[in-house]
Scaffold this motif. Structure first.
Motif, short mmCIF file in Angstrom:
data_model
loop_
_atom_site.label_atom_id
_atom_site.label_comp_id
_atom_site.label_asym_id
_atom_site.label_seq_id
_atom_site.Cartn_x
_atom_site.Cartn_y
_atom_site.Cartn_z
N ILE A 106 32.34 -18.03 32.21
CA ILE A 106 33.79 -18.18 32.22
C ILE A 106 34.41 -16.95 31.56
N VAL A 107 35.43 -16.40 32.19
CA VAL A 107 36.12 -15.23 31.65
C VAL A 107 37.60 -15.58 31.46
N ASN A 108 38.09 -15.43 30.23
CA ASN A 108 39.51 -15.58 29.93
C ASN A 108 40.06 -14.19 29.64
N THR A 109 40.96 -13.71 30.50
CA THR A 109 41.46 -12.35 30.36
C THR A 109 42.96 -12.32 30.63
N GLY A 110 43.52 -11.12 30.68
CA GLY A 110 44.94 -10.96 30.97
C GLY A 110 45.74 -10.60 29.74
N PRO A 111 46.98 -10.15 29.93
CA PRO A 111 47.82 -9.67 28.83
C PRO A 111 48.49 -10.79 28.02
N GLY A 112 48.43 -12.01 28.50
CA GLY A 112 49.10 -13.11 27.82
C GLY A 112 48.30 -13.66 26.65
N LYS A 113 48.98 -14.34 25.75
CA LYS A 113 48.37 -14.97 24.59
C LYS A 113 47.60 -16.21 25.04
N GLY A 114 46.48 -16.51 24.36
CA GLY A 114 45.80 -17.79 24.60
C GLY A 114 44.38 -17.70 25.08
N LYS A 115 43.82 -16.50 25.17
CA LYS A 115 42.46 -16.35 25.71
C LYS A 115 41.41 -16.95 24.77
N SER A 116 41.44 -16.53 23.52
CA SER A 116 40.51 -17.10 22.55
C SER A 116 40.86 -18.55 22.26
N THR A 117 42.16 -18.84 22.22
CA THR A 117 42.60 -20.21 21.97
C THR A 117 42.01 -21.16 23.00
#
Length: 204
Positions: free
Chosen positions: A38-49
Motif C-alpha cells: 500500500i502506498v500513501n502519497t501526494g501533497p495533501g496531509k494525512g499519509k502517515s495518519t
C-alpha cells in the motif's frame, strides 16, 4: 391508500435492493487473499495518519506490527506515545535524523536511510509480523538515498501474507506500479497557509 411518501419509500427499497444485489455479487467474486503493498502519497496531509489508522485496526485484530520511520527524528509523536500501550505487539524504530533541510548533510542522511532500510528488511523477514509501516520511505527514495530498484524488488518479493504500507510525497512511478493500492492525498486547503503552526495532537 398509497401516499407519495409510501411510493417514495417503495422506490427507495427497490433501488437499494438492486444495489445490494450488485454489491453482493461483486463481493462474492473476490476470493483472493494476499499481503498488500500500500502506498500513501501526494501533497495533501494525512499519509502517515492513514497508515497509523490502519495500524490501529490491525492491532485490534491481534496482528504484530513493525514500524520504521525513515525521516522523522527523535522527537516524541502522539501516535508513538499512544501506541506504546501496545508495546507487546509493536516493534517501533524511529531511525531518521530529521528532514534533509534540517540535517544539511547528505552522507549522514544516506547512512540513516541505509540503517532504516536494513531494519525494514529485518522486520519484513520476521514471520510473526503481519504489517510493516515504512513511514516516509518515499522521501528517502526521492532523494536517492536508497537504490530504487533494490527497494522495489524487495517489496515486491515480500512473503505472501505480509502487508506493507509506504508513506511520503512523490512516490516513484516504479513503486506505484508495484503496489496493490495507491492513495494520493490531494491538497485542497491547509491551515499552514493561514499562519497556523504545527500543533500537538494534530501534526505530532
Amino acid at each position: 391508500m398509497t401516499t407519495d411518501d409510501d411510493a417514495e419509500a417503495r422506490r427507495h427499497r427497490e433501488k437499494m435492493a438492486k444495489r445490494k444485489a450488485v454489491q453482493d455479487a461483486e463481493v462474492a467474486g473476490k476470493t483472493l487473499e494476499k499481503g498488500l503493498l500500500i502506498v500513501n502519497t501526494g501533497p495533501g496531509k494525512g499519509k502517515s495518519t492513514a497508515a497509523f489508522g490502519l495500524m490501529l485496526r490491525a492491532l485490534g485484530r491481534g496482528f504484530r506490527v513493525g514500524v520504521v520511520q525513515f525521516v522523522k527524528g527523535a522527537w516524541e509523536t502522539g501516535e508513538k506515545l499512544a501506541l506504546a500501550r501496545f508495546d507487546d505487539q509493536i516493534s517501533w524504530h524511529t531511525m531518521g535524523e530529521g528532514f534533509t533541510w534540517e540535517t544539511q548533510d547528505k552522507a549522514r542522511d544516506i547512512a540513516a536511510a541505509e540503517r532504516a532500510w536494513a531494519k525494514a528488511k529485518e522486520l519484513m523477514d520476521d514471520p510473526a509480523i503481519r504489517l510493516v509501516i515504512l513511514d516516509e520511505l518515499n522521501i528517502a527514495l526521492r532523494y536517492a538515498y536508497l537504490p530504487l530498484d533494490e527497494v522495489v524488488a524487495t517489496l515486491a518479493a515480500r512473503r505472501p501474507d505480509l502487508h506493507v504500507v509506504v508513506t511520503g510525497r512523490n512516490a516513484k512511478p516504479e513503486l506505484i506500479e508495484a503496489a496493490d493500492l495507491v492513495t494520493e492525498m490531494t491538497l485542497v486547503k491547509h491551515h499552514f497557509a493561514a499562519g497556523v503552526k504545527a500543533q500537538e495532537g494534530i501534526e505530532f
